[in-house]
Design a protein around this motif. Structure first.
Motif, PDB file in Angstrom:
ATOM      1  N   ALA A 118      13.113  13.534   8.962  1.00 26.65           N
ATOM      2  CA  ALA A 118      11.799  13.694   8.305  1.00 26.65           C
ATOM      3  C   ALA A 118      11.382  12.348   7.741  1.00 26.65           C
ATOM      4  N   SER A 119      10.080  12.139   7.657  1.00 26.54           N
ATOM      5  CA  SER A 119       9.552  10.912   7.049  1.00 26.54           C
ATOM      6  C   SER A 119       8.507  11.277   6.005  1.00 26.54           C
ATOM      7  N   PHE A 120       8.501  10.542   4.909  1.00 21.16           N
ATOM      8  CA  PHE A 120       7.526  10.749   3.837  1.00 21.16           C
ATOM      9  C   PHE A 120       6.916   9.420   3.428  1.00 21.16           C
ATOM     10  N   VAL A 121       5.703   9.495   2.937  1.00 20.30           N
ATOM     11  CA  VAL A 121       5.032   8.304   2.435  1.00 20.30           C
ATOM     12  C   VAL A 121       4.607   8.546   0.984  1.00 20.30           C
ATOM     13  N   ILE A 122       4.842   7.532   0.146  1.00 24.33           N
ATOM     14  CA  ILE A 122       4.294   7.524  -1.213  1.00 24.33           C
ATOM     15  C   ILE A 122       3.201   6.455  -1.204  1.00 24.33           C
ATOM     16  N   ALA A 123       1.981   6.841  -1.548  1.00 21.09           N
ATOM     17  CA  ALA A 123       0.884   5.867  -1.550  1.00 21.09           C
ATOM     18  C   ALA A 123       0.814   5.156  -2.891  1.00 21.09           C
ATOM     19  N   ASP A 124       0.351   3.906  -2.868  1.00 21.47           N
ATOM     20  CA  ASP A 124       0.170   3.127  -4.092  1.00 21.47           C
ATOM     21  C   ASP A 124      -0.688   3.898  -5.094  1.00 21.47           C
ATOM     22  N   ARG A 125      -0.258   3.957  -6.319  1.00 15.56           N
ATOM     23  CA  ARG A 125      -0.951   4.620  -7.438  1.00 15.56           C
ATOM     24  C   ARG A 125      -1.136   6.118  -7.242  1.00 15.56           C
ATOM     25  N   ASN A 126      -0.316   6.709  -6.378  1.00 15.96           N
ATOM     26  CA  ASN A 126      -0.434   8.141  -6.115  1.00 15.96           C
ATOM     27  C   ASN A 126       0.964   8.745  -5.978  1.00 15.96           C
ATOM     28  N   PRO A 127       1.656   8.966  -7.110  1.00 11.90           N
ATOM     29  CA  PRO A 127       3.035   9.454  -7.046  1.00 11.90           C
ATOM     30  C   PRO A 127       3.094  10.803  -6.337  1.00 11.90           C
ATOM     31  N   GLY A 128       4.198  11.028  -5.667  1.00 11.41           N
ATOM     32  CA  GLY A 128       4.343  12.259  -4.900  1.00 11.41           C
ATOM     33  C   GLY A 128       4.455  11.937  -3.426  1.00 11.41           C
ATOM     34  N   LEU A 129       4.723  12.998  -2.658  1.00 11.23           N
ATOM     35  CA  LEU A 129       5.159  12.830  -1.274  1.00 11.23           C
ATOM     36  C   LEU A 129       4.148  13.376  -0.281  1.00 11.23           C
ATOM     37  N   THR A 130       3.891  12.612   0.783  1.00 10.38           N
ATOM     38  CA  THR A 130       3.119  13.107   1.915  1.00 10.38           C
ATOM     39  C   THR A 130       4.013  13.023   3.139  1.00 10.38           C
ATOM     40  N   GLU A 131       4.257  14.172   3.783  1.00  4.31           N
ATOM     41  CA  GLU A 131       5.098  14.140   4.983  1.00  4.31           C
ATOM     42  C   GLU A 131       4.297  13.582   6.151  1.00  4.31           C
ATOM     43  N   ASP A 146       0.786  -1.230   0.000  1.00  7.69           N
ATOM     44  CA  ASP A 146       0.000   0.000   0.000  1.00  7.69           C
ATOM     45  C   ASP A 146       0.820   1.283   0.000  1.00  7.69           C
ATOM     46  N   GLU A 147       2.033   1.219   0.527  1.00  7.39           N
ATOM     47  CA  GLU A 147       2.816   2.455   0.597  1.00  7.39           C
ATOM     48  C   GLU A 147       4.309   2.184   0.634  1.00  7.39           C
ATOM     49  N   PHE A 148       5.053   3.253   0.296  1.00 12.48           N
ATOM     50  CA  PHE A 148       6.521   3.245   0.329  1.00 12.48           C
ATOM     51  C   PHE A 148       6.896   4.350   1.304  1.00 12.48           C
ATOM     52  N   ARG A 149       7.391   3.929   2.473  1.00  9.32           N
ATOM     53  CA  ARG A 149       7.708   4.920   3.501  1.00  9.32           C
ATOM     54  C   ARG A 149       9.210   5.162   3.534  1.00  9.32           C
ATOM     55  N   ALA A 150       9.623   6.414   3.680  1.00 12.59           N
ATOM     56  CA  ALA A 150      11.048   6.742   3.743  1.00 12.59           C
ATOM     57  C   ALA A 150      11.329   7.564   4.991  1.00 12.59           C
ATOM     58  N   ASP A 151      12.282   7.115   5.800  1.00 11.68           N
ATOM     59  CA  ASP A 151      12.757   7.857   6.970  1.00 11.68           C
ATOM     60  C   ASP A 151      14.150   8.389   6.661  1.00 11.68           C
ATOM     61  N   PHE A 152      14.297   9.709   6.667  1.00 14.93           N
ATOM     62  CA  PHE A 152      15.596  10.331   6.397  1.00 14.93           C
ATOM     63  C   PHE A 152      16.382  10.401   7.707  1.00 14.93           C
ATOM     64  N   ARG A 153      17.353   9.514   7.851  1.00 20.42           N
ATOM     65  CA  ARG A 153      18.114   9.365   9.094  1.00 20.42           C
ATOM     66  C   ARG A 153      19.340  10.286   9.072  1.00 20.42           C
ATOM     67  N   VAL A 154      19.581  10.981  10.177  1.00 22.78           N
ATOM     68  CA  VAL A 154      20.727  11.897  10.243  1.00 22.78           C
ATOM     69  C   VAL A 154      21.499  11.726  11.555  1.00 22.78           C
ATOM     70  N   LEU A 155      22.774  12.127  11.503  1.00 23.43           N
ATOM     71  CA  LEU A 155      23.642  12.148  12.682  1.00 23.43           C
ATOM     72  C   LEU A 155      24.166  13.576  12.843  1.00 23.43           C
ATOM     73  N   ASP A 156      24.316  14.032  14.090  1.00 25.91           N
ATOM     74  CA  ASP A 156      24.834  15.386  14.299  1.00 25.91           C
ATOM     75  C   ASP A 156      26.307  15.498  13.932  1.00 25.91           C
ATOM     76  N   LYS A 157      27.059  14.421  14.189  1.00 27.07           N
ATOM     77  CA  LYS A 157      28.497  14.487  13.904  1.00 27.07           C
ATOM     78  C   LYS A 157      29.019  13.145  13.417  1.00 27.07           C
ATOM     79  N   VAL A 158      29.923  13.216  12.430  1.00 20.72           N
ATOM     80  CA  VAL A 158      30.637  12.001  12.020  1.00 20.72           C
ATOM     81  C   VAL A 158      32.133  12.114  12.301  1.00 20.72           C
ATOM     82  N   THR A 159      32.564  13.291  12.779  1.00 24.19           N
ATOM     83  CA  THR A 159      33.994  13.474  13.080  1.00 24.19           C
ATOM     84  C   THR A 159      34.365  12.908  14.450  1.00 24.19           C
ATOM     85  N   GLU A 160      33.355  12.499  15.206  1.00 27.79           N
ATOM     86  CA  GLU A 160      33.604  11.762  16.457  1.00 27.79           C
ATOM     87  C   GLU A 160      32.804  10.474  16.351  1.00 27.79           C
TER      88      GLU A 160
END
Ligand SMILES: [Fe+2]
Length: 550
Positions: free
Chosen positions: A533-546, A510-524
């Protein structure tokens, strides 16, 4: 203490032809050890020296006290419903300048694959030979497996036992299944930071991982410095020879977080430019003003080391400076992963590369994919019966203009004919849900794909998710969407963030969910990951819903 245990417990488990089934030992890998890091287990299992090791192996960088040979971990990849590739590479001295990791002679390596993490239910065993010509890599294409099934695998040579890895076959053809946890990543410049994002990607325990390129970088130490400083050094010169590329891959593979990410799930990999040379295009090297008369040989060296170090099928084994990387991996009837090669067959970047207002970029004769790959991809669209048709590829697909009206000549905008033909290919074939996955730009983006970017009312025909880098570019900073020209100038772009991380997805019928994962620092080392942020793409409905991040 562990080595003593290994001496008394481990070796009998590998004595052939006695079957292992039913045995359990205190050293048998638990999921925790599989997922955390194989290094400790591998070291514990290393007893004695049954291999034809060189003198340097005795002082090997991996584990000098034991002469451990599985210092580069294990990996699996390109699953279908009945088979998967298992990978390892032997290197008691991973940083050896000859690229051979401290090995010599011909070595036989056994593998086994089991239904359980305690290896009590072995379903297949086999052996492969490897030698200097193969870079001491092992690729076992294991057949006869069951669809949609989790497996555990490991290798042995002499008395050396590898860490264990977890893998999974694809669901049977026609099966949609209950869903797929897939994470994707790109751009891991070793010097720019620690691979903590790989650690978090592994901790999520995905079913499948896509790597979209810039897995290694070609530069010598400190020639590419991030704005937040380099925290560790590349070994060896800028990579040109086979030995250089082999050594560089080995150095990256010694990283425990990267090993954990490989050990947790099968990977689908495609390279981008830095596996060879920055911004290379077909037969054309980076900078015309710095001639590379041996570029084709360099490309062949890079491809050979790439194959040796990735869990690719034999059909991807390079022939000279050519390598077949584009392919479709089907995940039942849920998703097709069309993995693309946007470097090997492309025309040179228009208008001398960079960000340009460039009429040539719109020349329909120009190609990013090459004619053959394009025709193959369009045919894949026509044949598709999948819920989701996913392009796993390297460079930015959506139109992206800056304040001067310029676009990136290295991305699909620099090859508008290709961009339009793929978009039309979706529409003509009636592809149900086109989703493009992208790396390269070291920032997170979420984009709606339009039939015609010049027309604000043009329909949305697909969706693009762009992952930031694992480390490349250093720490970065959080981004305020209200103060982002990219979003103002390109209304189809819905999200951008300039921190390091990866994208975690959950794909269902029914959906394609994406979670944009981030880290504050990679130098330590050791910073936590969070979902920006997370977005969902629904089946047969291209485009993004936050949606609410999780
Ligand atoms: Fe990159």
């Amino acid at each position: 203490m562990q080595a003593v245990l290994a001496l008394t417990v481990r070796p009998p488990r590998w004595e052939c032809p006695v079957p292992f089934s039913g045995e359990n030992s205190p050293l048998t890998p638990s999921r925790r050890t599989v997922l955390a890091s194989g290094a400790a287990l591998g070291a514990a299992a290393a007893v004695g020296t049954a291999l034809p090791l060189t003198a340097s192996a005795a002082q090997g960088a991996g584990n000098p006290s034991t002469g451990e040979v599985f210092t580069l971990g294990v990996a699996s990849g390109d699953p279908d419903p009945y088979s998967v590739v298992l990978w390892t590479r032997l290197a008691p001295n991973p940083l050896a300048e000859d690229g051979l990791g401290g090995m010599r002679g011909t070595v036989e390596v056994e593998w086994e694959i089991a239904r359980d993490e305690r290896f009590s239910r072995i379903v297949r065993r086999g052996r492969e030979r490897t030698d200097a010509d193969a870079g001491y890599a092992v690729h076992a294409e294991v057949a006869g497996l069951a669809p949609g099934t989790e497996y555990f695998y490991r290798f042995r040579t002499g008395r050396h036992l590898s860490p264990a890895g977890r893998t999974r076959t694809a669901p049977a053809f026609g099966v949609v299944g209950s869903g797929l946890a897939m994470s994707f990543a790109s751009c891991s410049q070793y010097e720019h930071g620690y691979f903590t994002a790989y650690h978090h990607l592994a901790a999520d325990e995905p079913d499948l991982v896509l790597h979209l390129g810039d897995y290694i970088y070609e530069y010598k130490a400190d020639s590419y410095v991030s704005p937040t400083g380099n925290v560790r050094d590349h070994s060896g010169p800028e990579t040109e020879t086979l030995a250089n590329y082999r050594q560089r891959h080995a150095q990256y593979r010694t990283d425990a977080d990267l090993q954990a990410a490989h050990a947790v799930a099968p990977w689908l990999v495609v390279p981008d430019d830095h596996e060879v040379d920055n911004n290379w295009a077909g037969d054309v090297y980076e900078k015309p003003e710095i001639p590379q008369p041996n570029f084709i040989e360099r490309r062949a060296n890079a491809f050979r080391a790439l194959y040796e170090n990735m869990p690719l099928r034999r059909r991807s084994k390079p022939s000279g400076s050519h390598m077949r990387l584009y392919r479709t991996v089907r995940w039942g009837a849920l998703a097709n992963f069309h993995m693309l090669d946007t470097r090997q067959y492309r025309d040179d970047q228009a208008c001398d590369d960079g960000w340009k207002v460039c009429a040539d970029a719109a020349d329909p004769a120009r190609t990013l994919t090459g004619d053959e790959q394009e025709a193959w991809l369009i045919e894949q669209f026509r044949r598709s019966r999948a819920r989701w048709d996913v392009l796993g590829q390297q460079v930015f697909f959506a139109r992206r203009v800056n304040a001067s009206g310029a676009t990136s000549m290295d991305s699909w905008d620099g090859y508008r004919g290709s961009q339009e033909r793929i978009t039309e290919g979706w529409l003509d074939a009636g592809v149900r849900n086109p989703v493009v996955l992208t790396g390269d730009v070291h920032t997170h983006w979420a984009n709606e794909l339009k039939a015609n970017y010049a027309d604000p009312d043009s329909e949305v025909v697909g969706t693009e998710l762009v992952t930031t880098s694992i480390t490349s570019g250093g720490n970065g900073a959080d981004s305020d969407p209200n103060d982002d020209n990219n979003l103002k100038l390109n209304p189809h772009i819905k999200f951008r963030n300039n921190q390091r991380g990866y994208v975690r997805t959950k794909i269902t019928r029914d959906e394609f969910r994406a979670d944009f994962r981030v880290l504050d620092k990679v130098t330590e080392p050791g910073h936590p990951a969070r979902t920006r942020a997370s977005f969902v793409i629904a089946d047969r409905n291209p485009g993004l819903t936050e949606v609410t991040p999780r």
